[in-house]
Design a protein around this motif. Structure first.
Motif, PDB file in Angstrom:
ATOM      1  N   TRP A  70       0.833  -1.208   0.000  1.00 56.28           N
ATOM      2  CA  TRP A  70       0.000   0.000   0.000  1.00 56.28           C
ATOM      3  C   TRP A  70       0.864   1.253   0.000  1.00 56.28           C
ATOM      4  N   SER A  71       1.946   1.251   0.777  1.00 57.30           N
ATOM      5  CA  SER A  71       2.792   2.442   0.883  1.00 57.30           C
ATOM      6  C   SER A  71       3.419   2.790  -0.458  1.00 57.30           C
ATOM      7  N   ILE A  72       3.956   1.791  -1.140  1.00 59.00           N
ATOM      8  CA  ILE A  72       4.578   2.037  -2.442  1.00 59.00           C
ATOM      9  C   ILE A  72       3.565   2.586  -3.432  1.00 59.00           C
ATOM     10  N   ALA A  73       2.395   1.966  -3.490  1.00 56.98           N
ATOM     11  CA  ALA A  73       1.390   2.401  -4.456  1.00 56.98           C
ATOM     12  C   ALA A  73       0.814   3.763  -4.095  1.00 56.98           C
ATOM     13  N   LEU A  74       0.462   3.948  -2.837  1.00 56.16           N
ATOM     14  CA  LEU A  74      -0.143   5.229  -2.421  1.00 56.16           C
ATOM     15  C   LEU A  74       0.866   6.358  -2.540  1.00 56.16           C
ATOM     16  N   GLY A  75       2.109   6.108  -2.127  1.00 59.54           N
ATOM     17  CA  GLY A  75       3.129   7.136  -2.241  1.00 59.54           C
ATOM     18  C   GLY A  75       3.386   7.549  -3.671  1.00 59.54           C
ATOM     19  N   SER A  76       3.493   6.570  -4.554  1.00 57.97           N
ATOM     20  CA  SER A  76       3.706   6.874  -5.973  1.00 57.97           C
ATOM     21  C   SER A  76       2.528   7.652  -6.548  1.00 57.97           C
ATOM     22  N   ALA A  77       1.331   7.228  -6.192  1.00 56.53           N
ATOM     23  CA  ALA A  77       0.139   7.888  -6.720  1.00 56.53           C
ATOM     24  C   ALA A  77       0.067   9.344  -6.283  1.00 56.53           C
ATOM     25  N   ALA A  78       0.311   9.600  -4.989  1.00 58.41           N
ATOM     26  CA  ALA A  78       0.193  10.961  -4.471  1.00 58.41           C
ATOM     27  C   ALA A  78       1.319  11.866  -4.950  1.00 58.41           C
ATOM     28  N   LEU A  79       2.518  11.306  -5.117  1.00 62.37           N
ATOM     29  CA  LEU A  79       3.668  12.122  -5.511  1.00 62.37           C
ATOM     30  C   LEU A  79       3.771  12.324  -7.012  1.00 62.37           C
ATOM     31  N   TYR A  80       3.466  11.271  -7.779  1.00 66.54           N
ATOM     32  CA  TYR A  80       3.754  11.293  -9.215  1.00 66.54           C
ATOM     33  C   TYR A  80       2.519  11.187 -10.115  1.00 66.54           C
ATOM     34  N   GLY A  81       1.378  10.810  -9.525  1.00 66.39           N
ATOM     35  CA  GLY A  81       0.199  10.594 -10.356  1.00 66.39           C
ATOM     36  C   GLY A  81       0.277   9.307 -11.147  1.00 66.39           C
ATOM     37  N   GLN A  82       1.248   8.458 -10.827  1.00 68.04           N
ATOM     38  CA  GLN A  82       1.414   7.154 -11.470  1.00 68.04           C
ATOM     39  C   GLN A  82       1.837   6.149 -10.413  1.00 68.04           C
ATOM     40  N   ILE A  83       1.652   4.872 -10.725  1.00 68.17           N
ATOM     41  CA  ILE A  83       2.167   3.819  -9.863  1.00 68.17           C
ATOM     42  C   ILE A  83       3.020   2.883 -10.711  1.00 68.17           C
ATOM     43  N   PRO A  84       4.063   2.291 -10.110  1.00 67.71           N
ATOM     44  CA  PRO A  84       4.858   1.331 -10.867  1.00 67.71           C
ATOM     45  C   PRO A  84       4.048   0.073 -11.155  1.00 67.71           C
ATOM     46  N   ASP A  85       4.442  -0.647 -12.180  1.00 71.63           N
ATOM     47  CA  ASP A  85       3.794  -1.905 -12.514  1.00 71.63           C
ATOM     48  C   ASP A  85       4.230  -2.949 -11.484  1.00 71.63           C
ATOM     49  N   ARG A 169       3.676  20.325   1.612  1.00 73.71           N
ATOM     50  CA  ARG A 169       3.118  19.782   0.365  1.00 73.71           C
ATOM     51  C   ARG A 169       1.688  19.308   0.631  1.00 73.71           C
ATOM     52  N   THR A 170       0.815  20.263   0.835  1.00 71.67           N
ATOM     53  CA  THR A 170      -0.558  19.928   1.201  1.00 71.67           C
ATOM     54  C   THR A 170      -1.281  19.175   0.092  1.00 71.67           C
ATOM     55  N   GLY A 171      -0.921  19.442  -1.152  1.00 71.55           N
ATOM     56  CA  GLY A 171      -1.563  18.739  -2.263  1.00 71.55           C
ATOM     57  C   GLY A 171      -1.303  17.249  -2.217  1.00 71.55           C
ATOM     58  N   VAL A 172      -0.072  16.859  -1.875  1.00 73.73           N
ATOM     59  CA  VAL A 172       0.268  15.442  -1.747  1.00 73.73           C
ATOM     60  C   VAL A 172      -0.554  14.813  -0.621  1.00 73.73           C
ATOM     61  N   ALA A 173      -0.641  15.499   0.521  1.00 71.88           N
ATOM     62  CA  ALA A 173      -1.414  14.984   1.657  1.00 71.88           C
ATOM     63  C   ALA A 173      -2.887  14.810   1.286  1.00 71.88           C
ATOM     64  N   GLU A 174      -3.427  15.778   0.575  1.00 70.73           N
ATOM     65  CA  GLU A 174      -4.843  15.703   0.189  1.00 70.73           C
ATOM     66  C   GLU A 174      -5.088  14.577  -0.803  1.00 70.73           C
ATOM     67  N   ARG A 175      -4.190  14.397  -1.753  1.00 67.29           N
ATOM     68  CA  ARG A 175      -4.355  13.312  -2.724  1.00 67.29           C
ATOM     69  C   ARG A 175      -4.261  11.949  -2.029  1.00 67.29           C
ATOM     70  N   ALA A 176      -3.342  11.811  -1.094  1.00 61.41           N
ATOM     71  CA  ALA A 176      -3.198  10.550  -0.377  1.00 61.41           C
ATOM     72  C   ALA A 176      -4.461  10.231   0.420  1.00 61.41           C
ATOM     73  N   ALA A 177      -4.995  11.233   1.112  1.00 62.57           N
ATOM     74  CA  ALA A 177      -6.188  11.021   1.929  1.00 62.57           C
ATOM     75  C   ALA A 177      -7.397  10.664   1.070  1.00 62.57           C
ATOM     76  N   ALA A 178      -7.550  11.356  -0.047  1.00 67.89           N
ATOM     77  CA  ALA A 178      -8.697  11.099  -0.916  1.00 67.89           C
ATOM     78  C   ALA A 178      -8.618   9.706  -1.534  1.00 67.89           C
ATOM     79  N   LEU A 179      -7.429   9.325  -1.978  1.00 67.48           N
ATOM     80  CA  LEU A 179      -7.272   8.013  -2.598  1.00 67.48           C
ATOM     81  C   LEU A 179      -7.481   6.905  -1.574  1.00 67.48           C
ATOM     82  N   ALA A 180      -6.946   7.070  -0.379  1.00 69.27           N
ATOM     83  CA  ALA A 180      -7.127   6.060   0.665  1.00 69.27           C
ATOM     84  C   ALA A 180      -8.600   5.906   1.020  1.00 69.27           C
ATOM     85  N   ALA A 181      -9.320   7.022   1.113  1.00 75.02           N
ATOM     86  CA  ALA A 181     -10.750   6.960   1.442  1.00 75.02           C
ATOM     87  C   ALA A 181     -11.514   6.191   0.372  1.00 75.02           C
ATOM     88  N   GLU A 182     -11.172   6.423  -0.893  1.00 69.14           N
ATOM     89  CA  GLU A 182     -11.856   5.709  -1.968  1.00 69.14           C
ATOM     90  C   GLU A 182     -11.528   4.220  -1.937  1.00 69.14           C
TER      91      GLU A 182
END
Length: 229
Positions: A70-85, A169-182
């Motif tokens: 979860w950490s790898i995927a969520l971190g990549s998503a919030a920071l880069y807008g992508q996740i590794p395969d 980096r409030t945008g990163v925090a907000e993206r992480a929270a929103a994605l986790a909630a979903e």
């Protein structure tokens, strides 16, 4: 995609790339029924914790790998807008090493970061087959394992959000929270954590480790009275 910034968030977010290290094997082998990696991991966790109950070591081992994924995927998503395969055939795991779980990703490739792609990569691609493998080896319950998955996701989101806010980096925090909630709205994960503090609704059994006590998000307010297994 350059994943080096994930290292700064913490050890659970870091991901090595390139050739895997000695002793590592693709997680796909475990999911296909190869028992040796799982036995090694549970035995390693049991020895390091002093756990005498196999299901307790299995639960802690599951929680650790779930947190890594979860950490790898969520971190990549919030920071880069992508996740590794994170294809299990390309993600290598060294089960005999310590925590956090040592992972390598061979090859390259990424996907756009949506709740659907993260869920497919982590929940369906890893957590479901990993839980199936554990339940072939131990008596740990499926409800407990989904509780671990929800707790690991909530923990990853908290860690990432705290790190991002400290750096402004409030945008990163907000993206992480929103994605986790979903992600936590999925039927298998819904209700696994509750309230603003995201306190879990099941116990991972860590209290049964000698001197283990309670986790920070434990469902219990005090350790239950231990019974023999």
């Amino acid at each position: 995609m350059d994943l080096t910034e994930l290292d700064a968030v913490g050890g659970f977010f870091a991901l090595r790339t390139g050739p895997s290290g000695g002793g590592a094997a693709p997680l796909a082998r475990l999911y296909a029924g190869e028992t040796a990696p799982l036995i090694t991991r549970i035995d390693t966790v049991a020895e390091r914790l002093g756990a005498t109950e196999r299901r307790v070591a299995a639960s802690v081992a599951h929680l650790g790998l779930a947190a890594r994924l979860w950490s790898i995927a969520l971190g990549s998503a919030a920071l880069y807008g992508q996740i590794p395969d994170l294809d299990p055939a390309r993600l290598h795991w060294a089960p005999e090493r310590g925590a956090p779980d040592d992972l390598w990703l061979t090859g390259s490739g990424s996907r756009s970061a949506t709740a659907a792609t993260v869920r497919e990569a982590v929940q369906y691609g890893h957590l479901v087959p990993f839980a199936d493998a554990l339940r072939r080896d131990t008596t740990v319950s499926r409800q407990l394992l989904w509780g671990n998955a929800g707790s690991a996701l909530a923990g990853a989101a908290r860690t990432l959000a705290d790190w991002a806010r400290r750096g402004g980096r409030t945008g990163v925090a907000e993206r992480a929270a929103a994605l986790a909630a979903e992600l936590l709205s999925h039927p298998d994960l819904a209700g696994t954590v509750r309230g603003p503090a995201m306190r879990r609704s099941t116990c991972c059994l860590y209290y049964r480790v000698p001197g283990g006590g309670l986790c920070g998000d434990c469902v219990f307010d005090r350790p239950p009275r231990r019974t023999a297994q």
